[in-house]
Design a protein around this motif. Structure first.
Motif, short mmCIF file in Angstrom:
data_model
loop_
_atom_site.label_atom_id
_atom_site.label_comp_id
_atom_site.label_asym_id
_atom_site.label_seq_id
_atom_site.Cartn_x
_atom_site.Cartn_y
_atom_site.Cartn_z
N LEU A 481 0.95 -1.39 0.03
CA LEU A 481 -0.13 -0.07 0.04
C LEU A 481 0.64 1.29 -0.05
CD1 LEU A 481 -2.60 -1.10 2.62
CD2 LEU A 481 -3.16 -1.02 0.09
N GLN A 482 2.09 1.34 0.80
CA GLN A 482 2.75 2.51 0.79
C GLN A 482 3.53 2.47 -0.53
OE1 GLN A 482 1.83 4.27 3.52
NE2 GLN A 482 3.80 4.63 3.50
N ALA A 485 1.00 4.05 -3.14
CA ALA A 485 1.14 5.62 -2.92
C ALA A 485 2.01 6.47 -3.37
CB ALA A 485 0.49 5.64 -1.40
N GLN A 486 3.19 5.88 -2.97
CA GLN A 486 4.40 6.96 -3.24
C GLN A 486 4.78 6.83 -4.99
OE1 GLN A 486 7.49 4.97 -1.05
NE2 GLN A 486 6.62 5.25 1.21
N ALA A 487 4.47 5.70 -5.58
CA ALA A 487 4.54 5.56 -6.81
C ALA A 487 3.56 6.56 -7.57
CB ALA A 487 4.34 4.18 -7.59
N ALA A 488 2.11 6.64 -7.31
CA ALA A 488 1.17 7.14 -7.76
C ALA A 488 1.37 8.81 -7.41
CB ALA A 488 -0.24 6.82 -6.97
N MET A 543 -6.14 -2.74 11.26
CA MET A 543 -4.96 -2.39 10.86
C MET A 543 -4.67 -0.96 10.59
SD MET A 543 -2.24 -3.94 7.94
CE MET A 543 -2.84 -2.90 6.56
N ARG A 544 -3.49 -0.58 11.19
CA ARG A 544 -3.45 1.01 10.93
C ARG A 544 -1.86 1.21 10.72
NH1 ARG A 544 -5.77 5.75 11.80
NH2 ARG A 544 -4.61 7.60 12.16
N ILE A 545 -1.32 2.06 9.63
CA ILE A 545 -0.01 2.24 9.40
C ILE A 545 0.23 3.51 10.47
CG2 ILE A 545 1.78 3.22 7.91
CD1 ILE A 545 0.18 1.58 5.83
N GLU A 546 1.29 3.39 11.53
CA GLU A 546 1.55 4.42 12.36
C GLU A 546 2.67 5.30 11.60
OE1 GLU A 546 -0.17 4.90 15.05
OE2 GLU A 546 -1.20 3.16 15.22
N SER A 547 3.69 4.59 11.05
CA SER A 547 4.60 5.42 10.41
C SER A 547 5.14 4.68 9.40
CB SER A 547 5.49 5.95 11.32
OG SER A 547 6.28 4.83 11.91
N ALA A 548 6.05 5.38 8.45
CA ALA A 548 6.68 4.79 7.23
C ALA A 548 7.88 5.42 6.95
CB ALA A 548 5.84 4.38 5.98
N ASP A 549 9.19 4.92 7.29
CA ASP A 549 10.40 5.83 6.97
C ASP A 549 11.05 4.89 6.05
OD1 ASP A 549 12.45 7.30 6.88
OD2 ASP A 549 13.24 7.21 9.02
N GLY A 550 11.30 5.25 4.80
CA GLY A 550 11.83 4.10 3.89
C GLY A 550 11.24 2.87 3.80
N SER A 551 12.16 2.10 4.30
CA SER A 551 11.74 0.51 4.17
C SER A 551 11.17 0.18 5.52
CB SER A 551 12.92 -0.46 3.87
OG SER A 551 13.70 -0.51 4.76
N THR A 552 11.14 0.99 6.66
CA THR A 552 10.78 0.47 7.82
C THR A 552 9.41 1.04 8.06
OG1 THR A 552 13.06 1.07 8.69
CG2 THR A 552 11.29 0.83 10.28
N LEU A 553 8.64 -0.03 8.48
CA LEU A 553 7.01 0.26 8.85
C LEU A 553 6.91 0.09 10.10
CD1 LEU A 553 5.37 -1.53 5.78
CD2 LEU A 553 5.47 0.85 6.11
N ARG A 554 5.98 0.89 10.69
CA ARG A 554 5.37 0.61 12.09
C ARG A 554 3.80 0.68 12.05
NH1 ARG A 554 7.11 1.61 17.20
NH2 ARG A 554 5.67 2.47 18.75
N LEU A 555 3.36 -0.60 12.46
CA LEU A 555 1.85 -0.85 12.32
C LEU A 555 1.24 -0.92 13.77
CD1 LEU A 555 1.54 -3.48 9.60
CD2 LEU A 555 1.79 -1.11 9.03
N SER A 556 -0.02 -0.71 13.57
CA SER A 556 -0.86 -1.15 14.73
C SER A 556 -1.89 -2.30 14.09
CB SER A 556 -1.66 0.01 15.46
OG SER A 556 -2.80 -0.59 16.21
N LEU A 557 -1.74 -3.48 14.84
CA LEU A 557 -2.48 -4.44 14.47
C LEU A 557 -3.46 -5.01 15.66
CD1 LEU A 557 -3.19 -6.35 12.15
CD2 LEU A 557 -1.69 -7.89 12.93
#
Length: 671
Positions: A481-482, A485-488, A543-557
């Motif tokens: 998903l990230q 979104a970044q590609a579009a 599921m919720r994406i809390e943050s995304a920094d490059g390849s590092t993802l932080r989720l709430s599941l």
């Protein structure tokens, strides 16, 4: 002290030698093949000289070119590293004849110990215990088979000039002897230019323990304790540690004294390793002496605090050994893991490719002690490659040596597990997951060691693939998903992560697969661009994406916080969660359907290599598992066998042909 040396090697050992030389103010000259023109070891040295094409026989094994490079650049000495020409007596003598210092033992010592059979005879005269076997010069196959029959099976065939597990075969039955001997000799001539072998009784459940020795030109000789190298596959070491678990002071002294006596018997100078095979009851037998620095020397450095390359350079400069035997002490415990580009699940086949991503544990490269420090760094990485470098089919596929230290073995094990978990390699297969299972397994962690450990615990070390967990699927979905979104960006409303629809919510299916099989999940878009309802395996998750920094993802599941690095490589998504790596293949509905994996009557090359033997003829009928041809890659032989009973329709290559990975080798029709 020497002021300029040429390093006649490549990869991590060339980088390792260059690092110590730089610290001592010694200038360095690198040599390289066409495949290594931009390699790390070339950039680690002050100067570099091209040797020739990629094959080692046309570059790193060309002693005359290496000596000419040393003379042309004004080097005073040649450091051979290990492998290649490091144990070649003729090369050592040629260096001396050219007025160059060979940073190793004299040619006479290499010659005495370089032949396993001659070394065994020498040790026999010195009353060092030997494993029952034949170590003579007669090499007729019938005679050697008769000797094997006399000794009793199983026996071990071993290349007389060998090392590193090359040219070794275990033979269980007399009727298998001829084929094993032929294979052993082919591999020996390819790796060492010498096809002589010796035959020994193969001991069951032995340990492989080696003693590090060091001698100078002033008559001094010491041992720097032992290393346990019992954990092996294909007779090649996988894990090494120092000191050896369960070693008593009396046994250590006995083995150390025997090793020093062996070194003195041949007038040894420099670093060497005397290898013993030891029974579980404590008895031990001389196996061989390696007249060079060993791959696993860092574990000795970590427990003694001594830089063995510095010792080599000082001895080669005519200095006495830095310490006497009574001054040497053991401090803590060290373990080394060899990280390879290989696929353990496919018989440890080497993997060829580019290191598209390489992240490691925080480490101190090569350095042992800072000034005044009382202990070494917990993690050390010796490597000859960087992110973006390629692992080629021409040389050993080692990526790095990961070395850890701890105050005791338990602390070292914890540091190893933590450091392995921090590795992230994308672009080719590695043995990292296998090493994690090996280190954490009951046998190794409890020091239940012998050279058959991997085979004995095969089922635990190679478990059936488990289905991807909901956490892994959620992280992979979030990364997709990230990425979309970044590609579009803002230009494409159809790729919006908000998923807005006029008359309802967007429900999307994502399909993945891994070694355990297919896995699908559904995402229901919440409409805010960062929240989804995830449905998988009959369960429902928020599921919720809390943050995304490059390849590092932080989720709430479901309220739990997940964090991982997710790296996309084409259709593959690699999830690194700080414990393990998981790889999922995404079935992109917008991509063209991939070709079928089923090859029908095709049998393809599992890697780039050379055909060295054809064992079945066109038109012949064979049974399932029958050997059809033998390939050689990275100095190891790999046998291609019949997948079922059937007929060989056609052989598409001849002996000596080079083949690419995936090339069809023959046409086969199943019965």
């Amino acid at each position: 002290m020497l002021n300029k040396i040429l390093i006649a090697n490549r990869g991590e050992i060339a980088c390792r030698v260059a690092a110590t030389a730089r610290r001592l103010g010694i200038a360095t000259v690198a040599v390289y093949s066409d495949a290594d023109a931009h390699a790390k070891h070339v950039q680690s040295c002050d100067e570099s000289v091209r040797l020739g094409p990629a094959p080692a026989k046309e570059s790193y094994l060309c002693g005359d070119k290496i000596i000419a490079a040393a003379l042309a650049t004004g080097a005073q000495a040649v450091h051979p590293g290990y492998g290649f020409l490091s144990e070649n007596a003729e090369f050592a003598q040629a260096c001396a004849d050219a007025g160059l210092v060979f940073i190793g033992p004299p040619a006479s010592a290499i010659r005495a110990m370089g032949s396993k059979s001659a070394a065994k005879a020498l040790m026999e005269k010195a009353a060092v215990p030997l494993v029952p076997g034949y170590h003579g010069e007669r090499q007729e196959s019938g005679f050697l088979r008769a000797e094997a029959d006399r000794i009793g099976y199983p026996v071990l065939l071993k290349a007389s000039a060998g090392g590193g597990g090359k040219g070794m075969r275990v033979v269980e039955r007399s009727e298998d002897f001829e084929a094993a001997l032929a294979s052993c000799k082919r591999e020996a001539i390819s790796s060492f230019g010498d096809d002589r072998v010796l035959v020994e009784k193969y001991l069951t459940q032995p340990r492989h323990i080696e003693i590090q020795v060091f001698a100078d030109t002033h008559g001094n000789c010491v041992y720097l304790f032992e290393r346990d190298c019992s954990v092996q596959r294909r007779h090649q070491k996988v894990l090494e540690e120092a000191p050896a678990p369960g070693m008593t002071a009396e046994r250590r002294a006995a083995m150390g004294d025997a090793a020093v006596a062996a070194a003195r018997a041949v007038g040894y100078v420099g670093a060497g390793t005397v290898e013993f095979i030891a029974n579980q009851d404590g008895s031990f037998y001389f196996m061989e002496m390696n007249t060079r620095l060993q791959v696993e020397h860092p574990v000795t450095e970590m427990i003694t605090g001594q830089d063995l390359v510095e010792w080599q350079l000082r001895v080669a400069s005519g200095e006495a050994l830095p310490l006497e035997q009574e001054q040497l002490r053991i401090n803590g415990h060290a373990i080394e893991a060899r990280i390879y580009a290989e696929n353990p699940e496919k018989g440890f086949l080497p993997s060829i490719g580019t290191l598209a991503r390489m992240r490691t544990a925080s480490a101190v490269e090569f350095r042992l002690h800072e000034a005044g420090a009382s202990q070494p760094a917990a993690v050390r990485i010796d490597s000859g490659v960087r992110e973006g470098d390629a692992i080629s089919p021409f040389y050993d596929p080692m990526i790095a040596k990961l070395i850890v230290w701890g105050a005791d073995r338990e602390a070292a094990l914890r540091n190893m597990s933590r450091a392995l978990a921090q590795y992230q390699v994308v672009g080719l297969a590695t043995n990292i997951g296998f090493l994690q299972r090996l280190v954490s397994g009951a046998a190794f962690s409890q020091a239940d060691l012998d050279t058959g450990l991997i085979e004995r615990h095969h089922d635990a070390l190679f478990p059936a693939p488990a289905p991807a967990s909901i956490d892994t699927l959620a992280l992979a979905a979030a990364a997709l998903l990230q990425g979309e979104a970044q590609a579009a960006g803002d230009a494409d409303p159809w790729s919006s992560t908000h998923g807005w629809r006029l008359n309802g919510k967007l429900l999307r299916t994502l399909e993945f697969s891994d070694q355990a099989g297919p896995a699908a999940l559904q995402l229901e878009y919440a409409g805010d661009g960062s929240s989804w309802r995830l449905l998988a395996n009959g369960s429902d998750h928020a599921m919720r994406i809390e943050s995304a920094d490059g390849s590092t993802l932080r989720l709430s599941l479901d309220g739990r916080v997940l964090q991982a690095d997710v790296v996309r490589e084409g259709e593959l998504l690699h999830v690194f969660d700080g414990r393990m790596q998981y790889s999922l293949r995404y079935a992109d509905p917008m991509a063209h359907a991939g070709h079928s994996e089923a090859e029908g009557g095709r049998l393809t090359a599992p890697m780039p290599g050379k055909i060295v033997a054809i064992l079945a003829q066109k038109g012949s009928s064979v049974e399932k598992g029958a050997p059809l041809l033998i390939m050689e890659a990275m100095k190891m032989e790999h046998t291609i066998t019949a997948p079922a009973g059937g007929t060989v329709v056609d052989m598409l290559y001849a002996v000596g042909d080079q083949v690419a990975e995936g090339a069809q080798l023959l046409e086969f029709k199943a019965a």
